[in-house]
Design an enzyme around this catalytic site. Structure first.
Site, PDB file in Angstrom:
ATOM      1  N   HIS A  80      90.583 -37.368  15.022  1.00 36.78           N
ATOM      2  CA  HIS A  80      90.940 -38.404  14.258  1.00 36.78           C
ATOM      3  C   HIS A  80      91.878 -37.867  12.908  1.00 36.78           C
ATOM      4  O   HIS A  80      91.604 -36.708  12.439  1.00 36.78           O
ATOM      5  CB  HIS A  80      89.983 -39.441  13.633  1.00 36.78           C
ATOM      6  N   HIS A 131      93.184 -38.135   9.370  1.00 44.66           N
ATOM      7  CA  HIS A 131      93.457 -38.965   8.053  1.00 44.66           C
ATOM      8  C   HIS A 131      94.677 -39.113   7.681  1.00 44.66           C
ATOM      9  O   HIS A 131      95.752 -38.252   7.399  1.00 44.66           O
ATOM     10  CB  HIS A 131      92.547 -38.241   7.305  1.00 44.66           C
TER      11      HIS A 131
END
Ligand code: AMP
Ligand code: ZN
Length: 137
Positions: free
Chosen positions: A99, A101
């Site tokens: 992921h 950010h």
């Protein structure tokens, strides 16, 4: 993966505040935001780290990061963003599904820069390190 919380979001088994979606990627608000609009961009297909991402998806993820960054800055009036990956456990990765950010940033918001993430004393010369990295396959 069955027990991966981000895969559960992709499959619709866990709720999330989705802000962007295309065929291969999804972006949703971080449940514990460091700043308003703190967003995570993920590939829908499970992989743990950037190096595990299928090469065909690299550009798709980069496209999504760019699109979400534009949306966040426009929607929230943010003049800047900090974008980063905790790429592996030693770097602080807690959720083992890649992921990215994205943090909206403002002048004088009190936050740090990438340069504040880590600082250790260097033992080897730049030349030595450069050689090691350049020859790695
Ligand atoms: P890290 O693995 O350390 O890069 O960060 C994982 C991030 O995922 C943290 O910022 C968490 O707040 C966030 N997070 C964990 N569970 C959820 C969830 N169900 N929905 C949205 N964000 C989450
Ligand atoms: Zn997953």
């Amino acid at each position: 993966m069955a027990d991966c919380i981000f895969c559960q979001i992709v499959r619709g088994e866990r709720s999330a505040y989705k802000v962007y979606e295309d065929s291969d990627t999804l972006a949703f608000l971080d449940i514990f935001p460091l700043v308003e609009g703190h967003t995570l961009v993920i590939p829908k297909a499970h992989c743990e780290r950037l190096q595990d991402l299928h090469p065909d998806l690299t550009a798709k993820v980069a496209h999504a990061v760019r699109a979400v960054t534009e949306k966040l800055e426009k929607a929230l009036g943010a003049p800047a963003t900090t974008i980063g990956i905790n790429n592996g456990k030693a770097a602080g990765q807690v959720v083992p599904h890649l992921h990215i950010h994205i943090l909206p940033r403002y002048e004088n918001d009190g936050g740090g820069t990438i340069h504040s993430v880590v600082r250790t004393t260097t033992q080897r010369s730049l030349e030595e390190i450069c050689h090691l990295i350049a020859k790695a396959r």
